[in-house]
Design an enzyme around this catalytic site. Structure first.
Site, PDB file in Angstrom:
ATOM      1  N   ASP A   1       0.868  -1.199   0.000  1.00 22.72           N
ATOM      2  CA  ASP A   1       0.000   0.000   0.000  1.00 22.72           C
ATOM      3  C   ASP A   1       0.890   1.229   0.000  1.00 22.72           C
ATOM      4  OD1 ASP A   1      -0.563   0.905   3.405  1.00 22.72           O
ATOM      5  OD2 ASP A   1       1.079  -0.254   2.561  1.00 22.72           O
TER       6      ASP A   1
ATOM      7  N   ASP B   1       2.968  -7.413   8.508  1.00 22.76           N
ATOM      8  CA  ASP B   1       2.291  -6.291   7.843  1.00 22.76           C
ATOM      9  C   ASP B   1       1.326  -5.603   8.803  1.00 22.76           C
ATOM     10  OD1 ASP B   1      -0.260  -5.263   6.467  1.00 22.76           O
ATOM     11  OD2 ASP B   1       1.248  -5.190   4.897  1.00 22.76           O
TER      12      ASP B   1
HETATM   13  N1  LIG Z   1      -0.326  -2.957   4.122  1.00 18.36           N
HETATM   14  C1  LIG Z   1      -1.528  -2.705   4.640  1.00 18.36           C
HETATM   15  N2  LIG Z   1      -2.284  -1.752   4.069  1.00 18.36           N
HETATM   16  C2  LIG Z   1      -3.499  -1.521   4.628  1.00 18.36           C
HETATM   17  C3  LIG Z   1      -3.993  -2.218   5.726  1.00 18.36           C
HETATM   18  C4  LIG Z   1      -5.294  -1.692   5.975  1.00 18.36           C
HETATM   19  C5  LIG Z   1      -6.278  -2.053   7.024  1.00 18.36           C
HETATM   20  N3  LIG Z   1      -6.094  -3.340   7.607  1.00 18.36           N
HETATM   21  C6  LIG Z   1      -6.153  -3.331   9.019  1.00 18.36           C
HETATM   22  C7  LIG Z   1      -7.481  -3.604   9.514  1.00 18.36           C
HETATM   23  C8  LIG Z   1      -7.472  -4.621  10.386  1.00 18.36           C
HETATM   24  C9  LIG Z   1      -6.190  -5.257  10.424  1.00 18.36           C
HETATM   25  O1  LIG Z   1      -5.710  -5.353  11.731  1.00 18.36           O
HETATM   26  C10 LIG Z   1      -5.284  -4.379   9.618  1.00 18.36           C
HETATM   27  O2  LIG Z   1      -4.365  -3.728  10.439  1.00 18.36           O
HETATM   28  C11 LIG Z   1      -5.518  -0.701   5.045  1.00 18.36           C
HETATM   29  N4  LIG Z   1      -4.434  -0.628   4.263  1.00 18.36           N
HETATM   30  C12 LIG Z   1      -4.113   0.328   3.214  1.00 18.36           C
HETATM   31  O3  LIG Z   1      -3.536   1.463   3.878  1.00 18.36           O
HETATM   32  C13 LIG Z   1      -3.921   2.664   3.176  1.00 18.36           C
HETATM   33  C14 LIG Z   1      -4.816   3.464   4.103  1.00 18.36           C
HETATM   34  O4  LIG Z   1      -3.990   4.002   5.126  1.00 18.36           O
HETATM   35  P1  LIG Z   1      -4.543   5.296   5.933  1.00 18.36           P
HETATM   36  O5  LIG Z   1      -4.733   6.396   4.858  1.00 18.36           O
HETATM   37  O6  LIG Z   1      -3.466   5.579   6.947  1.00 18.36           O
HETATM   38  O7  LIG Z   1      -5.871   4.857   6.552  1.00 18.36           O
HETATM   39  C15 LIG Z   1      -4.670   2.207   1.934  1.00 18.36           C
HETATM   40  O8  LIG Z   1      -3.745   1.945   0.897  1.00 18.36           O
HETATM   41  C16 LIG Z   1      -5.261   0.875   2.409  1.00 18.36           C
HETATM   42  O9  LIG Z   1      -5.545   0.000   1.323  1.00 18.36           O
HETATM   43  C17 LIG Z   1      -3.166  -3.218   6.308  1.00 18.36           C
HETATM   44  O10 LIG Z   1      -3.480  -3.907   7.298  1.00 18.36           O
HETATM   45  N5  LIG Z   1      -1.946  -3.417   5.720  1.00 18.36           N
END
Ligand SMILES: Nc1nc2c(c(CN[C@H]3C=C[C@H](O)[C@@H]3O)cn2[C@@H]2O[C@H](COP(=O)(O)O)[C@@H](O)[C@H]2O)c(=O)[nH]1
Length: 341
Positions: A239, A314
């Site tokens: 991401d 991740d």
């Molecule tokens: N690599 C990675 N990218 C992730 C996630 C998640 C949500 N998952 C969580 C939910 C429950 C679990 O516990 C996960 O922690 C969203 N994204 C990406 O981030 C960006 C948004 O960021 P911001 O603008 O700061 O909210 C966007 O590209 C979105 O696609 C992840 O987990 N890993």
């Protein structure tokens, strides 16, 4: 038709040929050492997905699996042009931004009696209905709302026509294999085909498809149909937050020229060579961190293959990035408006 390289093989090819993004091996080891005693933390466990995130469904049910499918179908592009002017969604008295604004809007709709997680509903939602369900509580709307509408209609129609309207059908077809589920998703749902060309090779990242498999594993608590024997074969999800935190931790570095473009807020196109290098090197870098972590535990006589994988690394790094926004403000995200991440 020539097959696409897997995300892991794509990452290796990109990391070995990258011109503007570099992996710092010494720092990779230091990050592994930094994470060593975090592995026992909640974030580093499949149970953390529910325990640490109140917006995530807490049940183990078909509805919860279809909630995950809807959320990850729309899990892209939440960054705002100006940090002080962004889409926020208020839910149960709390304001949510970014990815969590999407989850808050889904839960707000469900509380209002709108069956937003039902394919029968979102396959035929109008643009106006999508604008209403995903409305912001500031004057800044959620980005790419028209694309979200198109993808909802497309994805809902396919789920109804081919899988009886439930993502549980896809999960059962995968026979407890993460790779099989990844294949079912990429082959049947076009919006998940997160692919590019690099040095004439067809490469893939499959960020939303892989996080969908990971979140399905998490919502099913790694049990029953969600007991994926090959969950460790997934990579991290490329991401725009993971690269930021890897550079902040020193495991990855950008060339001066690339850093200048990022600080200038240059918009990249999905598939640009530098954008592909950022994403591919992030995947490869996290694979190296995982290997180093496993090595450190092996030296202590502990086999942690069940506890350490790219998914949990991740989740931990993504939550870390959320909690250290202020410390990371000197590291700009790379700006792309696309439906893949
Ligand atoms: N690599 C990675 N990218 C992730 C996630 C998640 C949500 N998952 C969580 C939910 C429950 C679990 O516990 C996960 O922690 C969203 N994204 C990406 O981030 C960006 C948004 O960021 P911001 O603008 O700061 O909210 C966007 O590209 C979105 O696609 C992840 O987990 N890993």
């Amino acid at each position: 038709m020539e097959e696409f390289l897997s995300p892991k093989d794509s990452a290796q090819l990109i990391a070995e040929n990258s011109r503007d993004v570099f992996i710092e091996e010494v720092q990779v080891r230091k990050v592994a050492e930094f994470l060593f005693d975090k592995v026992s933390a909640k974030e580093f466990s499949v149970t953390g997905w529910k325990a640490l995130h109140e917006l995530n469904p807490q049940a183990v049910s078909d509805d919860a699996v279809n909630w995950v499918f809807l959320a990850d179908t729309l899990n892209f592009s939440f960054w705002s042009e100006h940090e002080d002017r962004k889409c926020l969604v208020k839910y149960r008295g709390k304001m949510y931004s970014g990815y969590w604004s999407l989850c808050a809007a889904i839960n707000r709709a469900l509380d209002d009696g709108i069956p937003i997680t039902s394919a029968t509903y979102y396959a035929s939602m109008t643009l106006e209905q999508v604008r209403h369900v995903f409305r912001s509580d500031t004057d800044v709307p959620m980005p790419l709302i028209e694309e979200r509408h198109r993808i909802l209609n497309e994805t809902g129609t396919i789920l109804l026509e081919k899988f009886g309207g439930s993502f549980v059908t896809c999960v059962k077809m995968s026979e407890k294999s993460a790779q099989k589920l990844l294949r079912v998703v990429v082959e049947n749902f076009p919006s998940y085909r997160d692919e590019a060309t690099f040095k004439g090779k067809k490469v893939s990242f499959y960020k939303r498809a892989q996080i969908l498999v990971a979140d399905t594993w998490s919502v099913l608590e790694g049990k029953g149909d969600g007991c994926f024997g090959d969950i460790s074969s997934l990579t991290i999800f490329a991401d725009y937050r993971i690269p930021q935190v890897l550079v902040h931790l020193g495991a990855m570095r950008y060339s001066d020229e690339l850093m200048r473009k990022l600080h200038a807020g240059v918009m990249f196109q999905s598939g640009d060579v530098q954008e592909v290098e950022i994403r591919g090197c992030s995947i490869w870098c996290c694979g190296l961190i995982c290997d180093q972590l496993l090595e450190l535990y092996k030296k202590k006589g502990q086999n942690m293959r069940e506890k350490i994988n790219a998914v949990l690394l991740d989740y931990y790094l993504w939550d870390y990035a959320r909690d250290h926004r202020e410390d990371m403000k000197e590291i700009p995200i790379h700006r792309v408006r696309c439906i893949y991440y």
